[in-house]
Write a protein that holds these residues in place. Structure first.
Motif, PDB file in Angstrom:
ATOM      1  N   VAL A 269       0.847  -1.190   0.000  1.00 37.26           N
ATOM      2  CA  VAL A 269       0.000   0.000   0.000  1.00 37.26           C
ATOM      3  C   VAL A 269       0.892   1.253   0.000  1.00 37.26           C
ATOM      4  N   LYS A 270       2.009   1.169   0.747  1.00 34.64           N
ATOM      5  CA  LYS A 270       2.941   2.307   0.748  1.00 34.64           C
ATOM      6  C   LYS A 270       3.525   2.546  -0.646  1.00 34.64           C
ATOM      7  N   LEU A 271       3.756   1.436  -1.345  1.00 33.60           N
ATOM      8  CA  LEU A 271       4.371   1.538  -2.684  1.00 33.60           C
ATOM      9  C   LEU A 271       3.334   1.861  -3.768  1.00 33.60           C
ATOM     10  N   GLN A 272       2.076   1.587  -3.488  1.00 32.52           N
ATOM     11  CA  GLN A 272       1.039   1.779  -4.515  1.00 32.52           C
ATOM     12  C   GLN A 272       1.082   3.209  -5.066  1.00 32.52           C
ATOM     13  N   PRO A 273       1.342   3.359  -6.356  1.00 38.93           N
ATOM     14  CA  PRO A 273       1.463   4.722  -6.892  1.00 38.93           C
ATOM     15  C   PRO A 273       0.096   5.324  -7.195  1.00 38.93           C
ATOM     16  N   ARG A 274       0.076   6.635  -7.256  1.00 37.64           N
ATOM     17  CA  ARG A 274      -1.152   7.277  -7.760  1.00 37.64           C
ATOM     18  C   ARG A 274      -1.096   7.279  -9.292  1.00 37.64           C
ATOM     19  N   ILE A 275       0.089   7.615  -9.797  1.00 38.57           N
ATOM     20  CA  ILE A 275       0.268   7.552 -11.259  1.00 38.57           C
ATOM     21  C   ILE A 275       1.352   6.523 -11.573  1.00 38.57           C
ATOM     22  N   LEU A 276       1.041   5.656 -12.507  1.00 36.97           N
ATOM     23  CA  LEU A 276       2.046   4.725 -13.021  1.00 36.97           C
ATOM     24  C   LEU A 276       2.364   5.156 -14.447  1.00 36.97           C
ATOM     25  N   ILE A 277       3.656   5.391 -14.702  1.00 37.32           N
ATOM     26  CA  ILE A 277       4.071   5.733 -16.072  1.00 37.32           C
ATOM     27  C   ILE A 277       4.937   4.582 -16.570  1.00 37.32           C
ATOM     28  N   THR A 278       4.573   4.010 -17.715  1.00 35.17           N
ATOM     29  CA  THR A 278       5.390   2.920 -18.256  1.00 35.17           C
ATOM     30  C   THR A 278       5.861   3.268 -19.655  1.00 35.17           C
ATOM     31  N   PHE A 279       7.023   2.741 -19.990  1.00 40.54           N
ATOM     32  CA  PHE A 279       7.467   2.757 -21.389  1.00 40.54           C
ATOM     33  C   PHE A 279       8.387   1.571 -21.598  1.00 40.54           C
ATOM     34  N   GLY A 280       8.718   1.316 -22.853  1.00 44.59           N
ATOM     35  CA  GLY A 280       9.504   0.125 -23.174  1.00 44.59           C
ATOM     36  C   GLY A 280       8.578  -1.048 -23.436  1.00 44.59           C
ATOM     37  N   GLY A 281       9.209  -2.186 -23.744  1.00 48.27           N
ATOM     38  CA  GLY A 281       8.441  -3.377 -24.115  1.00 48.27           C
ATOM     39  C   GLY A 281       7.999  -4.168 -22.903  1.00 48.27           C
ATOM     40  N   MET A 282       7.920  -5.480 -23.104  1.00 52.84           N
ATOM     41  CA  MET A 282       7.325  -6.368 -22.108  1.00 52.84           C
ATOM     42  C   MET A 282       8.039  -6.307 -20.744  1.00 52.84           C
ATOM     43  N   ILE A 283       7.246  -6.469 -19.705  1.00 52.72           N
ATOM     44  CA  ILE A 283       7.775  -6.527 -18.341  1.00 52.72           C
ATOM     45  C   ILE A 283       8.000  -8.004 -17.994  1.00 52.72           C
ATOM     46  N   VAL A 284       9.188  -8.323 -17.490  1.00 51.10           N
ATOM     47  CA  VAL A 284       9.519  -9.710 -17.139  1.00 51.10           C
ATOM     48  C   VAL A 284       8.959 -10.065 -15.762  1.00 51.10           C
ATOM     49  N   SER A 285       9.108  -9.155 -14.807  1.00 52.95           N
ATOM     50  CA  SER A 285       8.796  -9.476 -13.412  1.00 52.95           C
ATOM     51  C   SER A 285       7.308  -9.783 -13.219  1.00 52.95           C
ATOM     52  N   LYS A 286       7.024 -11.029 -12.876  1.00 49.78           N
ATOM     53  CA  LYS A 286       5.629 -11.404 -12.600  1.00 49.78           C
ATOM     54  C   LYS A 286       5.163 -10.734 -11.316  1.00 49.78           C
ATOM     55  N   ARG A 287       6.125 -10.535 -10.411  1.00 47.38           N
ATOM     56  CA  ARG A 287       5.743 -10.008  -9.099  1.00 47.38           C
ATOM     57  C   ARG A 287       5.297  -8.563  -9.193  1.00 47.38           C
TER      58      ARG A 287
END
Ligand SMILES: Cc1ncc(C[n+]2csc(CCOP(=O)(O)OP(=O)(O)O)c2C)c(N)n1
Length: 553
Positions: A269-287
């Motif tokens: 909950v502390k880490l939960q962002p209000r805004i998530l900005i992504t760029f680049g291709g596929m994300i590997v981390s399932k977690r």
């Protein structure tokens, strides 16, 4: 100069040249003879002969991954073409320019009982950006389709298919061009964020004390360092980068799984962002995917000129610009808010580093230990290619020197072309290239080594854990015969005889000391491609990895 006599073949070859297609990977066959003759007799092209079309296509993909220019693969009619599909799908999801040119029989010869004939038109329709189904004669219409296909591959960075019917005779040549072909220009525009959006979205950003930037696969130097430095200086912004992002800043969180696996719901909950900005291709981390799907941000913005996946089920805006353009327009207006978002993770990262080293200093030889030894040993300024699936996951747990460029076929996460791609990438980049692969991935794509263009300094490190070790790591593992046979596909094979057959130098290691010694030998040895096989304990690897995550708390 020698040209194929068939005018349509001449048009294709001339238009390819006019559009800057330089590397042509040809697989053997008769129906494609007009193209083979034309491409190979024209010194403006660099032609490669690779017999297995699956390998040929991944080899081409590796070249295009590095040169960022479209590479053409050329094959005969029939099932040959279908073997391009895995690489074509990878090109589609990894946004790599890729041109398939398939020779075909004339339309009236399909499905009448002729040999080596299948329904080729539109065969890749679900994963190609453009399908040019040509007719037999050279014509203005055909030229339009050929131009459009190549333009799309370049501008939209992806795969296209040109299907070309040829009638016999196929081998006749002429020393004069007989076609008047047309070349249409390519208009690449670089879009910008419009002013209204810029105002609205910077306002949102400037009211958000928690902004998480998550970066997937990116080409090296794709994002200017000045933007990264500016992002890193904002207290309300946490930047998480995957190994394949090729982005570097001391304050970025690079080992995402190491940080978040031990987190409790309170931490999330502390880490939960209000805004998530992504760029680049596929994300590997399932977690990280699981974390963000469960603890959804209020806004998710993805930056990419062409595509945005709703990976976390909350995509609110797709900025159809490059990351450089986005940051250039946004960062001058982003205010430095009073926020402890970034600072609150700094000390946890430091604790994790201590626990990481502490745990690794105590464990026996294993997959995890092997990665701890291999990754820091990589020569500076080399290129690292990693296979799916556990090799790339292990690699994400360690620092890799920022001069080392990292690539993995994460578009489709296939194990079917990692070696072929790595060889193509070594040829395309001319950099010293090291492939780290699992044994199943290596055995799967062993035909990759049936290739006359492997650079002498190319190296393969096979982590042989006796099967698909990833399945021991994934939830659902039970030590049964079914598991061993159908999931792990356990085996007692080694790479030794394949290495010998393909004239690779071969060495093996099965403990820390032999691994350290073999690695220095591996890097010193540059007069012949070399394969180092590392044997790790099949039944210990997963436990040591599970205990690693437990030990981080
Ligand atoms: C073409 C293809 N078939 C099947 C899979 C499913 N798969 C993912 S990882 C894997 C096993 C990989 O084993 P190995 O290369 O030995 O690496 P390890 O997991 O042992 O590190 C398989 C079969 C896939 N990704 N691609």
């Amino acid at each position: 100069m020698i040209y194929p006599k068939i005018p349509l073949a001449q048009s294709i070859i001339e238009i390819c040249h006019a559009k800057g297609v330089h590397d042509i990977i040809i697989s053997p066959g008769s129906r494609n003879a007009p193209l083979t003759i034309g491409f190979t007799n024209n010194p403006k092209f660099k032609c490669y002969s690779v017999a297995d079309e699956r390998c040929a296509a991944f080899f081409a993909l590796g070249i295009a991954q590095q040169t960022k220019k479209p590479v053409a693969v050329v094959c005969t009619s029939g099932s040959a073409l279908l073997n391009y599909y895995p690489a074509l799908a990878e090109a589609f999801y990894s946004q790599i320019p890729f041109i398939v040119i398939s020779a075909d029989r004339p339309f009236d010869k399909i499905d009448i009982g002729d040999g080596q004939t299948i329904r080729q038109e539109n065969v890749f329709v679900n994963h190609s950006l453009y399908n040019a189904n040509l007719t037999e004669d050279a014509s203005e219409a055909n030229d339009v389709f050929i131009n459009e296909a190549i333009n799309v591959a370049i501008a939209r960075k992806g795969p296209v298919h040109i299907n070309v019917p040829f009638e016999e005779p196929l081998y006749e040549t002429t020393n004069k061009l007989s076609v008047d072909y047309n070349v249409t220009g390519l208009d690449i525009t670089h879009p910008i964020v419009d002013v209204d959006d810029l105002i609205a979205f910077t306002t949102l950003w400037n009211h958000s004390k928690k902004v998480l930037v998550l970066v997937g696969e990116c080409a090296p130097n794709a994002v200017e360092q000045r933007w990264l430095d500016q992002l890193a200086a904002i207290p309300s912004v946490v930047v998480m980068t995957e190994t394949t992002s090729n982005l570097h800043h001391p304050s970025f969180i690079t080992k995402i799984d190491t940080l978040i696996t031990p987190f409790s719901q309170v931490d999330f909950v502390k880490l939960q962002p209000r805004i998530l900005i992504t760029f680049g291709g596929m994300i590997v981390s399932k977690r990280v995917k699981a974390f963000l799907r469960k603890n959804k941000p209020r806004h998710h913005w993805h930056i990419d000129e062409w595509r945005a996946y709703d990976t976390f089920g909350i995509l609110t805006n797709h900025f159809k610009v490059s990351p450089n353009q986005f940051f250039k327009q946004f960062l001058p207006f982003v205010k430095s808010l009073d926020s402890d978002y970034k600072a609150s993770f700094t000390s946890i990262v430091q604790q994790r580093i201590v626990k990481h080293h502490d745990y690794l200093s105590k464990i026996p030889f294993s997959d995890l230990k092997a990665f701890e030894i291999i990754l820091p040993s990589l020569p500076k300024n080399s290129q690292l290619q990693i296979s799916n699936s556990s090799p790339i996951r292990y690699a994400q747990l360690f620092e890799i020197d920022k001069s080392v460029e990292v690539f993995c076929n994460r578009g489709t996460s296939g194990i079917d072309g990692c070696t072929s791609t790595a060889i193509g990438a070594a040829v395309g980049s001319r950099k010293p290239t090291i492939l780290i692969t699992g044994d199943v991935g290596f055995l799967y794509d062993s035909n990759a080594l049936w290739n006359n263009y492997i650079p002498k300094n190319f190296k393969i490190i096979v982590i042989n854990n006796g099967g698909g070790g990833i399945f021991r790591i994934l939830p659902g593992h039970k030590e049964t015969e079914t598991f061993n046979t159908f999931f792990e596909t356990s085996h007692c094979l080694t790479a030794e005889y394949l290495a010998k057959m393909y004239q690779f130098e071969y060495a093996f290691a099965s403990d820390e000391i032999s691994l350290k010694n073999s690695l220095s030998n591996l890097y010193d040895h540059n007069d012949k491609p070399m394969l180092l096989e590392i044997f790790t304990p099949t039944r210990e690897n997963d436990k040591l990895l599970t205990n690693y995550f437990n030990a981080l708390v």
